[in-house]
Design an enzyme around this catalytic site. Sequence first.
Site, PDB file in Angstrom:
ATOM      1  N   GLY A  34       7.892  21.702 -25.959  1.00  0.00           N
ATOM      2  CA  GLY A  34       6.591  21.043 -25.945  1.00  0.00           C
ATOM      3  C   GLY A  34       5.666  21.491 -27.046  1.00  0.00           C
ATOM      4  O   GLY A  34       4.462  21.248 -27.000  1.00  0.00           O
ATOM      5  N   SER A  37       4.997  21.001 -34.291  1.00  0.00           N
ATOM      6  CA  SER A  37       4.241  21.230 -35.516  1.00  0.00           C
ATOM      7  C   SER A  37       2.980  22.064 -35.319  1.00  0.00           C
ATOM      8  O   SER A  37       2.379  22.504 -36.288  1.00  0.00           O
ATOM      9  CB  SER A  37       3.860  19.887 -36.150  1.00  0.00           C
ATOM     10  OG  SER A  37       5.015  19.201 -36.595  1.00  0.00           O
ATOM     11  N   THR A  63      16.584  28.439 -36.697  1.00  0.00           N
ATOM     12  CA  THR A  63      17.479  28.475 -37.853  1.00  0.00           C
ATOM     13  C   THR A  63      18.244  29.791 -37.897  1.00  0.00           C
ATOM     14  O   THR A  63      17.682  30.857 -37.658  1.00  0.00           O
ATOM     15  CB  THR A  63      16.668  28.305 -39.150  1.00  0.00           C
ATOM     16  OG1 THR A  63      15.945  27.074 -39.095  1.00  0.00           O
ATOM     17  CG2 THR A  63      17.586  28.296 -40.368  1.00  0.00           C
ATOM     18  N   MET A 153       5.137  32.914 -48.360  1.00  0.00           N
ATOM     19  CA  MET A 153       6.221  33.484 -49.158  1.00  0.00           C
ATOM     20  C   MET A 153       7.487  32.647 -49.075  1.00  0.00           C
ATOM     21  O   MET A 153       8.230  32.536 -50.046  1.00  0.00           O
ATOM     22  CB  MET A 153       6.514  34.916 -48.688  1.00  0.00           C
ATOM     23  CG  MET A 153       5.370  35.893 -48.856  1.00  0.00           C
ATOM     24  SD  MET A 153       5.858  37.599 -48.471  1.00  0.00           S
ATOM     25  CE  MET A 153       6.262  37.464 -46.741  1.00  0.00           C
ATOM     26  N   GLU A 278       9.803  24.768 -41.525  1.00  0.00           N
ATOM     27  CA  GLU A 278       8.728  25.624 -42.043  1.00  0.00           C
ATOM     28  C   GLU A 278       7.455  24.837 -42.362  1.00  0.00           C
ATOM     29  O   GLU A 278       6.753  25.104 -43.338  1.00  0.00           O
ATOM     30  CB  GLU A 278       9.202  26.429 -43.260  1.00  0.00           C
ATOM     31  CG  GLU A 278      10.363  27.341 -42.918  1.00  0.00           C
ATOM     32  CD  GLU A 278      10.529  28.485 -43.887  1.00  0.00           C
ATOM     33  OE1 GLU A 278       9.527  29.059 -44.327  1.00  0.00           O
ATOM     34  OE2 GLU A 278      11.684  28.793 -44.202  1.00  0.00           O
TER      35      GLU A 278
END
Length: 301
Positions: A34, A37, A63, A153, A278
């Site tokens: 839930g 972004s 990942t 980074m 990301e």
Amino acid sequence: PGGLGNAALRASGTPEQNEMWKHLTLAMAITEPGCGSDPSQVQTTAVLDGDEWVINGEKIFVTTGCKAQGVVVWATLDKSAGRAGIKSFLIEKDTPGFVVAHKEKKLGIRADDTAAYVFTDCRIPRENLLGGNEDIPKAGSGGFKGVMKTFNMTRPGVAAIGLGMAEASLDFTREQLEAAGLDVSYGGNSGSQPGAVERFQRLEALFEASKLTILRAAWLSGEGQPNNMESSVCKAHAGSAVRRIAQGCIELLGPMGISREHLLEKWLRDCRITDIYEGTGQIQRLIIARGLFDYGRAELN
């Protein structure tokens, strides 16, 4: 080790944590069923019980989730505190209560696994709180803000990975066009060039523009200078550019472009993730708008 969690460890971990965990490959678990972004909506909880943290929750799309030996998990100490209540925790694989639920089946980047995690009364030592600061600060500072700097980074690196696939697509397409007798070099009369050459050169220009934004963001990071805006610019630009380049190359080569005898179709599938993980392209554009126009979070919802 090169997992996203390792970047978070280097950015926010204490010297003792870096020394203890640096030899492990660490994933980073943020996204939840839930909560995608907007990581400020994390529902996974961390409750201090004596000298241990008790972690409960579910994470998806992690990942390197299967190969990683440990993970940096985002959890909230206090849901009512919003972003300010979020902290990160170091958890090693095989810790009781930590289960790798399944491996995702994906469109691309199949060489790098993506997993779902479940934490059920998972107990970890108190010192596994990343950065060691247990206080819940005022909104907009502390743990959440500190770990978000990790992305400044890593986003240029993610953009560069996608751009590498775009470059490979251009190299392969250039070889095939030249083999077909087309001159794709610059300097001629653009008005008399075949349409395929003109389109290819536009794709190359898009590649060079994206490359420059990545180099700028990476240079600032290397110099220890703020690059929040630049990292979002390069990520947003590359996320769109690499897809357009790979797709454009496929369209130029026709049946050869979609044939599994060549890698072009794979590069298109693999580079699609550049605009998603990301921080999606839409999120990057929100960050850019905030920086350019000094908008607050509420003004861009």
